[in-house]
Write an enzyme that holds these catalytic residues in place. Structure first.
Site, mmCIF file in Angstrom:
data_model
loop_
_atom_site.group_PDB
_atom_site.id
_atom_site.type_symbol
_atom_site.label_atom_id
_atom_site.label_comp_id
_atom_site.label_asym_id
_atom_site.label_seq_id
_atom_site.Cartn_x
_atom_site.Cartn_y
_atom_site.Cartn_z
ATOM 1 C CG HIS A 505 6.464 6.033 38.634
ATOM 2 N ND1 HIS A 505 5.957 7.231 38.186
ATOM 3 C CD2 HIS A 505 7.750 5.999 38.218
ATOM 4 C CE1 HIS A 505 6.891 7.890 37.514
ATOM 5 N NE2 HIS A 505 7.988 7.161 37.509
ATOM 6 C CG HIS A 548 8.755 11.412 36.820
ATOM 7 N ND1 HIS A 548 9.084 10.703 35.707
ATOM 8 C CD2 HIS A 548 7.892 12.363 36.417
ATOM 9 C CE1 HIS A 548 8.449 11.192 34.658
ATOM 10 N NE2 HIS A 548 7.720 12.211 35.057
HETATM 11 P P1 FDA Z 1 15.824 0.773 43.905
HETATM 12 O O1 FDA Z 1 15.308 -0.147 42.860
HETATM 13 O O2 FDA Z 1 16.546 1.979 43.479
HETATM 14 O O3 FDA Z 1 16.810 -0.029 44.865
HETATM 15 C C1 FDA Z 1 16.607 -1.368 45.255
HETATM 16 C C2 FDA Z 1 17.953 -2.073 45.257
HETATM 17 O O4 FDA Z 1 17.833 -3.289 45.973
HETATM 18 C C3 FDA Z 1 18.433 -2.429 43.853
HETATM 19 O O5 FDA Z 1 19.762 -1.998 43.687
HETATM 20 C C4 FDA Z 1 18.324 -3.953 43.815
HETATM 21 O O6 FDA Z 1 19.259 -4.577 42.981
HETATM 22 C C5 FDA Z 1 18.527 -4.301 45.276
HETATM 23 N N1 FDA Z 1 17.949 -5.587 45.678
HETATM 24 C C6 FDA Z 1 16.701 -6.047 45.431
HETATM 25 N N2 FDA Z 1 16.527 -7.251 46.003
HETATM 26 C C7 FDA Z 1 17.676 -7.547 46.638
HETATM 27 C C8 FDA Z 1 18.102 -8.660 47.437
HETATM 28 N N3 FDA Z 1 17.292 -9.701 47.698
HETATM 29 N N4 FDA Z 1 19.365 -8.636 47.921
HETATM 30 C C9 FDA Z 1 20.193 -7.577 47.683
HETATM 31 N N5 FDA Z 1 19.833 -6.507 46.943
HETATM 32 C C10 FDA Z 1 18.588 -6.507 46.439
HETATM 33 N N6 FDA Z 1 11.705 8.125 38.655
HETATM 34 C C11 FDA Z 1 11.972 9.427 38.445
HETATM 35 O O7 FDA Z 1 11.905 10.214 39.375
HETATM 36 N N7 FDA Z 1 12.279 9.890 37.200
HETATM 37 C C12 FDA Z 1 12.334 9.054 36.126
HETATM 38 O O8 FDA Z 1 12.629 9.494 35.017
HETATM 39 C C13 FDA Z 1 12.050 7.694 36.332
HETATM 40 N N8 FDA Z 1 12.060 6.839 35.291
HETATM 41 C C14 FDA Z 1 12.037 5.503 35.515
HETATM 42 C C15 FDA Z 1 12.292 4.631 34.469
HETATM 43 C C16 FDA Z 1 12.381 3.276 34.695
HETATM 44 C C17 FDA Z 1 12.691 2.338 33.556
HETATM 45 C C18 FDA Z 1 12.178 2.763 35.995
HETATM 46 C C19 FDA Z 1 12.264 1.292 36.272
HETATM 47 C C20 FDA Z 1 11.873 3.633 37.049
HETATM 48 C C21 FDA Z 1 11.812 4.998 36.821
HETATM 49 N N9 FDA Z 1 11.597 5.902 37.853
HETATM 50 C C22 FDA Z 1 11.780 7.238 37.624
HETATM 51 C C23 FDA Z 1 11.293 5.436 39.222
HETATM 52 C C24 FDA Z 1 12.451 5.575 40.229
HETATM 53 O O9 FDA Z 1 13.691 5.413 39.598
HETATM 54 C C25 FDA Z 1 12.277 4.544 41.362
HETATM 55 O O10 FDA Z 1 11.011 4.717 41.941
HETATM 56 C C26 FDA Z 1 13.323 4.659 42.457
HETATM 57 O O11 FDA Z 1 14.617 4.668 41.923
HETATM 58 C C27 FDA Z 1 13.156 3.509 43.436
HETATM 59 O O12 FDA Z 1 14.120 3.579 44.461
HETATM 60 P P2 FDA Z 1 14.191 2.464 45.600
HETATM 61 O O13 FDA Z 1 15.261 2.857 46.531
HETATM 62 O O14 FDA Z 1 12.829 2.243 46.133
HETATM 63 O O15 FDA Z 1 14.570 1.114 44.844
#
Ligand code: FDA
Length: 568
Positions: A505, A548
């Site tokens: 997170h 979350h």
């Molecule tokens: P997110 O990661 O979704 O998007 C970023 C995107 O940018 C990705 O698709 C990536 O590939 C892309 N990217 C990165 N660098 C790049 C570049 N240089 N060029 C092009 N593309 C690029 N939350 C919740 O509410 N309930 C839950 O159960 C969980 N459980 C959970 C488990 C696990 C294993 C993880 C890792 C996380 C969770 N979370 C969660 C957290 C939640 O899912 C998370 O905080 C959000 O999805 C983040 O959303 P963002 O839009 O910030 O980033």
């Protein structure tokens, strides 16, 4: 040749990026391009399987970022997972849909983010949500329940429960156990209305009818992909923002490396919007010349915008678990969570609070000194006092306790909801494909260990309380021979520090706050010192939330889209 120009380029087709892309492309005269490093996972069973949490870990759709060795936690590196796919981390996460305590969102406004409060965010949680709450009679016995007043029913994102739900009355026995605890944790029918304290069953981002995961791409992209003004480039890495000639820090495009290895520049006439996630968006700012000149100059990057707090304020939680033998065999998915307040977790909460309050100045000084006083101790101390007030006056949850029965094991997961430790993320190379140096500084401040220890003791108490006590066998992790029943905090410390993982997170690395107190973006999510660059992902969330993250990330992105459209 004539390169196409887009009105908006969104970097990252993840949880937040696809929300903003969808909403901006509602206007058919607005050309939107999404640049996503990963590919489509529409038919990937590691994504769609509602019982498949963890199956995608370590595969090519997991960034699996490595932290620097954690000085206060055994000196080894931690893996912080994040999705690399259209849909981003929503394609690999635990699907839990839990928002925040209302007072926590109100605290965003308290630090100077006018308009960002619970009352204003609620319509955006609802706008995104398609709660499938018409009929859960097929889940009778599972204990699932909700209050329709808190939910949205017309949004793109399906939320509810799946048929894989454990359906044998365990939920009710767990509730009775919580009511029998020395300090009972009351039942809470629905924690998504801003009051989280209690024991409950949480909904998830699932398509209840199809029994598959609902992710950002399924909700916000695939049903809309025929829009001719909505473009997505998959398997394309964004390297940095490019600048219009002149001194006013106006972006005119993004340098990208395409799937075939070609590097090119794609032009944006209006804005570049970063949605690459909390561990990538700040690195992209630095690669583009926005950040701390001391960091940028190390890698030969000219400073375009001097903004030293880019990448600071990194906050994550620490996840751990206890396990017990079960006297029955369980199969199915269980969504049992308890959110104790400080007075439910600590028998001496007043004394714990008083001691913590005295430590806040020293904590703040330690955080500031660890980052070379880039963030000011006085500001951090103020944030810590706000956090203290949230815990001890507003009574937000201080821990999260999950019970996950599986086969003949009663597994638990837990974490302190609002750790005080703050770290940072900065580039460690000018190579845009290199992972940044990620340093969450887990366990830097001792209250964070204290909360972890107390949550573990709370779980032991739960398993010593009827009817659960009779349903569980021996504690297998850590086990009483590893951590004795009377262990003090130091006695628990080795188990905790050797077994914890990132709670995945990470937030606040491009924090929305006034610039004077360390903010990177303003209340319109625009990066200070630039005329047309915004950040819309988890990086902007200033303080950790007790739910979350995804529901709040979706809501922030929904609100961001309205801001960009000029509706707010
Ligand atoms: P997110 O990661 O979704 O998007 C970023 C995107 O940018 C990705 O698709 C990536 O590939 C892309 N990217 C990165 N660098 C790049 C570049 N240089 N060029 C092009 N593309 C690029 N939350 C919740 O509410 N309930 C839950 O159960 C969980 N459980 C959970 C488990 C696990 C294993 C993880 C890792 C996380 C969770 N979370 C969660 C957290 C939640 O899912 C998370 O905080 C959000 O999805 C983040 O959303 P963002 O839009 O910030 O980033």
């Amino acid at each position: 040749g004539a390169e196409p120009t887009y009105d908006y380029i969104i970097v990252g087709g993840g949880t937040s990026g696809l929300v903003v892309a969808n909403r901006l492309s509602e206007d058919r005269n607005t050309n939107v391009l999404v640049i996503e490093a990963g590919g489509s996972v529409y038919n990937n069973p590691n994504v769609t399987d509602t019982t498949g949490y963890g199956k995608a870990f370590g595969t090519d759709i997991d960034w699996a970022y490595q932290t620097v060795d954690q000085e206060y936690a055994g000196n080894y590196s931690q893996t912080v997972r994040a999705g690399k796919a259209l849909g981003g981390t929503s394609t690999i996460n635990g699907m839990v849909y839990l928002r925040a305590q209302n007072a926590q969102i109100d605290a965003w406004e308290t630090v100077g983010n006018e308009g960002w409060n619970w009352k204003n965010l609620i319509p955006y949680y609802r706008k995104g949500e398609q709660f499938q709450g018409d009929d859960f009679s097929w889940l009778e016995g599972s204990g699932v329940a909700y209050d329709p007043a808190y939910h949205g029913f017309d949004g793109p994102l399906k939320v509810g429960w799946s048929e894989s739900q454990l359906n044998d009355g365990l939920a009710q026995k767990l509730n009775t156990t919580y009511q029998n605890m020395p300090v009972p944790v009351p039942y809470n029918i629905d924690p998504n209305g801003g009051q989280m304290i209690g024991y409950t069953l949480y909904p998830k981002t699932v398509d209840s009818k199809l029994n598959i995961r609902e992710d950002a791409a399924r909700a916000y992209y695939y049903p809309y992909k025929s829009r001719t003004n909505l473009h997505v480039w998959l398997n394309t890495n964004a390297n940095k923002i490019t600048w219009k000639a002149g001194d006013d820090a106006t972006a005119d495009g993004v340098e990208v490396t395409l799937a075939n290895g070609t590097t090119t520049v794609v032009k944006a006439s209006r804005e570049v919007i970063l949605a690459a996630g909390a561990l990538k968006s700040p690195a992209l700012l630095e690669l583009s010349g926005i950040g701390n000149p001391d960091v940028l100059s190390k890698y030969g990057i000219d400073t375009k915008v001097n903004l030293p707090t880019v990448g600071e304020n990194l906050q994550d939680q620490m996840n751990n678990g206890l396990a017990y033998d079960a006297k029955s065999n369980y199969s199915g998915v269980a969504d049992y969570v308890a959110y104790p307040s400080a007075s439910q977790l600590f028998s001496n909460a007043t004394a714990v609070g008083a001691k913590l309050l005295r430590k806040l100045p020293a904590y703040a000084a330690q955080v500031a000194s660890a980052n070379g006083n880039v963030t000011k101790a006085a500001d951090i101390e103020r944030f810590f006092k706000i956090q203290w007030d949230l815990i001890f006056k507003s009574h937000i949850p201080v821990a999260e306790i999950l019970l996950e029965p599986s086969g003949t094991t009663l597994d638990t997961e837990y974490w302190g909801s609002v750790p005080f430790s703050r770290g940072n993320v900065h580039i460690s190379s000018a190579d845009p494909t290199a992972t940044a140096a990620i340093d969450p500084k887990y366990f830097m401040l001792d209250f964070d260990l204290q909360a972890q220890v107390q949550a573990a003791r709370f779980i032991r108490q739960l398993f010593n309380t009827e009817p659960f006590a009779a349903m569980a066998g021996a504690e297998t992790k850590p086990g009483l021979s590893t951590v004795s029943a009377t262990a003090d905090d130091q006695g628990w410390s080795p188990f905790i520090k050797n077994n914890f993982r990132s709670n995945f997170h990470p937030i606040s690395t491009a924090a929305m706050m006034p610039k004077e107190i360390g903010g990177v973006v303003d209340t319109s999510l625009k990066v200070y010192g630039t005329s047309n660059i915004r950040v819309v992902d988890a990086s902007v969330i200033p303080f950790q939330v007790c739910g979350h993250l995804q529901s709040t990330v979706y809501a922030v992105a929904e609100r961001a889209a309205d801001i960009i459209k000029g509706r707010i």
